[in-house]
Design an enzyme around this catalytic site. Structure first.
Site, PDB file in Angstrom:
ATOM      1  N   LYS A  83       0.841  -1.202   0.000  1.00 15.76           N
ATOM      2  CA  LYS A  83       0.000   0.000   0.000  1.00 15.76           C
ATOM      3  C   LYS A  83       0.875   1.251   0.000  1.00 15.76           C
ATOM      4  O   LYS A  83       1.888   1.309   0.707  1.00 15.76           O
ATOM      5  CB  LYS A  83      -0.902  -0.031   1.237  1.00 15.76           C
ATOM      6  CG  LYS A  83      -2.021   1.001   1.244  1.00 15.76           C
ATOM      7  CD  LYS A  83      -2.904   0.804   2.486  1.00 15.76           C
ATOM      8  CE  LYS A  83      -4.042   1.801   2.563  1.00 15.76           C
ATOM      9  NZ  LYS A  83      -4.836   1.628   3.804  1.00 15.76           N
ATOM     10  N   SER A 129      -9.813   1.943   2.787  1.00 14.49           N
ATOM     11  CA  SER A 129      -8.933   2.690   1.915  1.00 14.49           C
ATOM     12  C   SER A 129      -8.009   1.809   1.077  1.00 14.49           C
ATOM     13  O   SER A 129      -7.524   2.244   0.037  1.00 14.49           O
ATOM     14  CB  SER A 129      -8.088   3.656   2.731  1.00 14.49           C
ATOM     15  OG  SER A 129      -7.214   2.957   3.601  1.00 14.49           O
ATOM     16  N   SER A 159      -9.850  -0.484   6.929  1.00 17.46           N
ATOM     17  CA  SER A 159      -9.251  -0.306   5.597  1.00 17.46           C
ATOM     18  C   SER A 159      -8.547  -1.529   5.041  1.00 17.46           C
ATOM     19  O   SER A 159      -8.185  -1.546   3.862  1.00 17.46           O
ATOM     20  CB  SER A 159      -8.266   0.860   5.614  1.00 17.46           C
ATOM     21  OG  SER A 159      -8.957   2.075   5.685  1.00 17.46           O
TER      22      SER A 159
END
Lengths: 99, 488
Positions: free
Chosen positions: B77, B152, B176
């Site tokens: 990420k 997210s 997330s």
């Protein structure tokens, strides 16, 4: 009743150093009002004698051993700076000539 | 090869049956083929990945003993610092920034021989539940490219579902990792807070942010968990205790025996506001766990329904403070520095240009909640609610070993359907947030389909008992199987 007015949003944006536009103020004022009215529900919980929790890990005064170790060089630390100057971070003037 | 598990790829690489370079190239080829449509990646580091893969192959050729995931490719990420590789947190304010150091997590991946393919898309600064708040455009759900991949960490989850990577790293502040896992039919685990290091993670809400592993199977997730977890002296909130045996627990659970395991259902999670298809898949799976020997117990957690409002005060408050560092001085964007503006004006114009709408909303809400006159009623009260939620968990875990719920109330929704009403977006986190406030671990495992789209089941465990959720998660997987999206 609205939880927050357009003027209050403008004031908070100034405090937050956000130069928001008039259009954003119009949009945010309504949205933030919905959000704040929803989150205000925390007030329904009677919790006068309850201690606050800031953190789930009950560790305090955590220190590392004081041992010298390699760190970033000045050039590395400045590598992402928008305006490096002679080994420093240059910013717009904050003092007038006579200060 | 791209459909293999990480465990299988790692075993084949270790035995010499497959090289890391071959495995890496196969995934880079897949990215080149499909990522134009999925947009899971913000940056693909093909050159760096092939170099790292060749280095692992050389180490193995010399007879070095590396871990079970050595040579396996992984996606990270874009909120985790990777030295020399762009790291934007999905924001324009960090466009082009290359960190001068590696996060602890990055270092551990490299040391274990994992090969970083690139950086995945995300809601800006990890604030969102759909990846639509990325400043670089959304990620598309491989199950249906017109729908959101969750957020997210939508990029990290979509990369798995699209077979662009067998493993990925996410971060979970309010869901997330787990919610994207649920809506893409993949597995995502939020470890115990403090179980994985935050050093080098760009901070959103420091008392909640938790990096964790994502994969397509529970065992792969556990193997990656074992690589990244453990005490880090660079993070003062890192727990100085041994990592629970998550891999052993996953293998035990896969045998499908849950006798003696007490599973809690939260009475207050009535299913109100959740889609009927989600509740049906969840209830069917819970029912099947009783056939594996588990005992189902109803527990009461009366304050869980206040977790969402408490979170949306605490997280914005911490974010308004953390994001003060983006001021155009030391890194990132600077706008308006033409000699006619003051320092303060330059900061305000820079932040206006660099941040997107959701980040601005949260900064403003946080500034409000922390301001004098409102502090006690908002931030202070939210912290007390956090105490009560922790007490709910503590009491429940006296009666049960784990608690289960749906991961998120709805399947992947169409792109654009919730962006104009931020609070509707927040509801995606209804079931995931309590455990963030408490600090315990949670995992989302696929539990079926609703209207052809994946549903996730969440398993929550006591702090530092991450092994329990892996055992139950693997048992769920043994009943449900893995979910495969239609061909892209």
């Amino acid at each position: 009743m609205a939880a927050i007015s357009r003027d209050e949003v403008a004031h908070l944006a100034r405090l937050s150093r956000l130069a928001v536009t008039d259009q954003e103020l119009d949009l945010f004022a309504g949205q933030l009002d919905v959000i704040l009215q929803a989150v205000a529900r925390v007030g329904e919980v009677v919790a006068e004698d309850i201690p606050p929790t800031s953190h789930s890990v009950p560790l305090v005064n955590v220190l590392r051993d004081d041992v010298a170790a390699p760190c970033l060089t000045p050039a590395e630390a400045l590598a992402g700076a928008p305006d490096p100057f002679e080994g420093r971070f240059r910013v717009p003037r904050i003092l007038e000539e006579d200060q | 090869m791209i459909r293999e598990t990480a465990a299988s790829l790692g075993a084949r690489i270790a035995s010499g049956d497959l090289s890391s370079v071959q495995a890496t190239q196969a995934h880079l080829d897949r990215i080149a083929e499909v990522d134009g449509r999925v947009h899971a990646f913000l940056h693909v580091d093909a050159e760096g990945a092939l170099e790292a893969a060749a280095a692992v192959d050389a180490r193995l050729a010399r007879g070095e003993q590396l871990g079970p995931l050595a040579g396996v490719p992984i996606a990270v990420k874009d909120v985790i610092a990777t030295k020399g590789v762009p790291t934007t947190a999905g924001s324009k304010i960090l466009e082009g920034w290359r960190p001068p150091y590696d996060a602890t997590l990055t270092t551990r991946l490299r040391d274990a021989g994992l090969v970083i393919l690139g950086k995945t898309n995300m809601d800006e600064f990890a604030m969102g539940s759909s990846t639509e708040y990325s400043a670089y455009g959304p990620t598309y759900n491989p199950w249906d490219l017109t729908r959101i991949p969750g957020g997210s960490g939508g990029g990290s989850a979509a990369a798995l579902a699209a077979f662009e990577a067998p493993l990925s790293i996410g971060t979970d502040t309010g869901g997330s990792i787990r919610q994207p896992g649920a809506v893409t039919g993949t597995v995502g685990a939020k470890p115990t807070y403090g179980g994985t290091s935050r050093y080098g993670l760009i901070a959103f809400s420091s008392s909640l942010d938790t990096p964790g592993p994502c994969a397509r199977t529970v065992e792969d997730t556990a193997l990656l968990h074992a690589v990244i977890a453990g005490h880090d002296p660079m993070d003062s909130t890192s727990i100085p205790q041994p990592v629970p045996d998550v891999v052993g627990a996953a293998r035990r659970g896969a045998a499908g025996d849950l006798s003696g395991v007490r599973i809690g259902l939260v009475r207050e999670f009535t299913g109100e506001g959740a889609e009927p298809g989600v509740m049906a898949a969840f209830r069917d799976t819970v029912e099947s766990l009783t056939k594996l020997g588990a005992e189902i117990v109803e527990v009461s957690c009366p304050h869980f329904l206040y977790a969402l409002p408490a979170y949306y005060l605490i997280a914005p408050s911490e974010c308004s403070s953390n994001l003060a560092r983006f001021d155009g001085v030391r890194f990132g964007l600077r706008v308006g520095d033409d000699g006619s503006h003051s320092l303060e004006e330059v900061m305000s114009v820079t932040r206006e240009a660099g941040f997107g709408p959701e980040v601005k909303r949260r900064i403003i809400v946080g500034t409000y909640a922390l301001s004098s006159g409102y502090y006690d009623a908002y931030y202070g009260q939210a912290q007390k609610v956090r105490t009560l939620i922790t007490r709910d968990f503590t009491a429940a875990f006296e009666q049960v070993d784990v608690i289960v719920s749906p991961t998120t109330p709805f399947v992947a929704f169409p792109l654009g359907s919730r962006t104009s009403d931020p609070y509707q977006m927040y509801l995606a986190d209804l079931y995931t947030i309590p455990t963030n406030l408490y600090g315990g671990p949670g995992i989302s495992v696929p539990c079926g389909l609703s209207e052809g789209l994946p549903v996730g089941l969440q398993i929550m465990a006591p702090t530092m008992a991450d092994d329990r959720m892996y055992r139950v998660g693997a048992a769920v997987e043994s009943v449900v199987g893995t979910l495969t999206p239609p061909a892209l």
